[in-house]
Design an enzyme around this catalytic site. Structure first.
Site, mmCIF file in Angstrom:
data_model
loop_
_atom_site.group_PDB
_atom_site.id
_atom_site.type_symbol
_atom_site.label_atom_id
_atom_site.label_comp_id
_atom_site.label_asym_id
_atom_site.label_seq_id
_atom_site.Cartn_x
_atom_site.Cartn_y
_atom_site.Cartn_z
ATOM 1 N N GLY A 153 0.798 -1.225 0.000
ATOM 2 C CA GLY A 153 0.000 0.000 0.000
ATOM 3 C C GLY A 153 0.823 1.265 0.000
ATOM 4 O O GLY A 153 0.330 2.331 0.384
ATOM 5 N N ASP A 201 -0.765 8.752 -6.408
ATOM 6 C CA ASP A 201 0.479 8.001 -6.256
ATOM 7 C C ASP A 201 1.535 8.488 -7.244
ATOM 8 O O ASP A 201 2.682 8.764 -6.872
ATOM 9 C CB ASP A 201 0.227 6.511 -6.474
ATOM 10 C CG ASP A 201 -0.764 5.929 -5.488
ATOM 11 O OD1 ASP A 201 -1.122 6.621 -4.514
ATOM 12 O OD2 ASP A 201 -1.193 4.775 -5.695
#
Length: 475
Positions: A153, A201
């Site tokens: 993650g 991200d």
């Protein structure tokens, strides 16, 4: 312009590069790039609904060495516990200017599961061809080594995508501003690797700054600068040992459910909606500009919450609403979707992140209140169905230790369903964080990885260029 080599992971990678020098030809430049993973402090899965997010680039990073070839082959070598090596004809990475051809390229990787990892790197070529009109007449040799742990993650995929895209841009003389590079990498993950991620991200891996929280308003990706944590506070990550995948069914189901909720709210608000193909619609939305996050919690509670179903199956939704606006997930008729909680989460999370950022602007922020906002975000993840026993246990242990031990808050990160928990505490609370990790290990039988430290994004690193002669020369 490249960042100087500073004696840390890049120097170690250059040693690895020399050890694997047989991969590269003499006399032709070899470009070296670097991009870090990220720790999602606040915002998480609300990014695809337009929320503000706060992201920390971590110390662990992916390095890439890339050299243009004289033939039309893309060779990708990844080092790690299991060395992987794949060669792909450039012709298999050349799309037409439409999504259908990208689907064919994505299918090529899905048909060969052992090679699917390479989609995150090789995807730079079809996406640059499709979105930037680039014409690649020669291939490349790409060497990858990543310290970003997979399935935790912390966005190992974005670190890989950004470092490869940066290397391709440098080697093929492409001008890619950092923000555009991040969006291209998101398309690699969405269209080639087949994972329906948002852009936070890739934006952090490309644009992040060491020891700074990147502030990004995901509408779709407006950089709002950075904020440094007060000297009294620090952030850690504790890995639960439960593998996380943004491409997994849980994440995709919750994302689709959020877009279903937006479609229902748009209908309640009387917004004009037009069909745009099977399962897809276009909504004219001058009010919220297409983002759930622009609905306030008060407005949601007063006008829409009571009219949303708790769950709805895909067939019933398609029958009544024709489709939704998300381009990267597909509604499955037989699947049950958690519409209410998935819709409420980004609305409440955007408000939480705004408050969190405002508190950080104070010279002496209310650390326990920051922590409570993190605990609330974690509970909302679980309500959507993205919790996990391991991450819940770590959060419980942090809350149990509390401010007396210097620990203020914790929440699951990224796409949820396992992975890493972000922990906020006093700067001197490292022993308390280690105690939480040890207690979790004793209770779960899993040995958690502790994530700490920060480093700059790919844009600040730039690229280094070397030439393999009788010895490696820096140029």
């Amino acid at each position: 312009m490249a960042m100087r080599i500073d004696g840390t992971d890049t120097e170690r990678f250059l040693s690895v590069l020399k050890e694997n020098g047989a991969l590269f030809d003499a006399g032709r430049p070899v470009v070296v790039t670097r991009a870090p993973g990220r720790l999602d402090l606040m915002g998480g899965i609300a990014d695809y609904s337009g929320a503000l997010v706060l992201q920390l680039p971590i110390a662990a990073a992916a390095h890439v060495a890339l050299q243009r070839r004289s033939d039309r082959t893309v060779r990708i070598v990844s080092l790690g516990e299991e060395a992987r090596d794949v060669e792909i004809p450039l012709s298999e990475l050349q799309p037409d200017a439409d999504d259908a051809s990208c689907e064919a390229i994505a299918a090529r990787f899905h048909r060969a599961p052992a090679d699917h990892w390479a989609a995150y790197a090789a995807g730079a070529f079809p996406i640059l061809t499709r979105d930037r009109g680039c014409e690649f007449t020669t291939g490349a040799t790409i060497l990858i080594q990543s310290d970003v742990p997979e399935g935790k993650g912390v966005s190992s995929s974005a670190a890989l995508e950004v470092s490869v895209m940066q290397a391709v841009a440098a080697a093929f003389n492409l001008d890619l501003p950092p923000r555009e590079l991040a969006f291209l990498c998101q398309r690699v993950e969405n269209l080639i690797a087949g994972a329906p991620c948002g852009v936070m991200d890739q934006m952090t891996a490309a644009c992040g700054e060491a020891d700074q929280l990147l502030m990004l308003l995901c509408q779709p990706g407006e950089l709002r600068g950075t904020v440094r944590l007060p000297e009294t506070l620090a952030v850690w990550g504790i890995d639960s040992g439960i593998r996380h995948s943004v491409g997994g069914a849980d994440y995709g189901t919750v994302r689709a459910a959020a877009f279903m909720g937006y479609r229902m709210i748009a209908a309640m608000a009387g917004l004009e909606c037009r069909p745009a193909g099977p399962g897809r619609v276009v909504i004219d939305d001058p009010r919220w500009k297409g983002y759930l996050a622009n609905i306030t919690p008060a407005e949601f509670a007063a006008s829409y919450a009571s009219h949303l179903p708790k769950t709805m199956d895909g067939a019933a939704f398609l029958s009544r609403y024709d489709g939704f606006t998300d381009a990267v997930t597909t509604i499955q008729p037989e699947r049950e979707y958690p519409v209410f909680e998935a819709t409420r989460h980004p609305i409440d999370e955007h408000a939480r992140v705004q408050r969190f950022a405002a508190l950080l602007a104070d010279e002496r922020p209310d650390a326990p209140l920051l922590g409570e906002l993190m605990f609330a975000a974690h509970a909302s993840y679980s309500a959507c169905g993205l919790g996990a026993d391991g991450t819940d246990e770590i959060v419980r242990l942090v809350r149990e230790a509390g401010p007396a031990a210097g620990l203020y808050g914790a929440k699951i990160t990224g796409g949820g369903s396992g992975g890493t928990v972000a922990v906020l505490g006093r700067r001197d609370a490292q022993p308390a964080v280690e105690a939480v990790a040890a207690s979790y290990a004793a209770r779960s039988g899993r040995r958690p990885l502790l994530i700490r430290g920060s480093s700059p994004g790919a844009a600040l690193f730039g690229h280094l260029t070397f030439t393999k002669e009788s010895s490696w020369q820096f140029s």
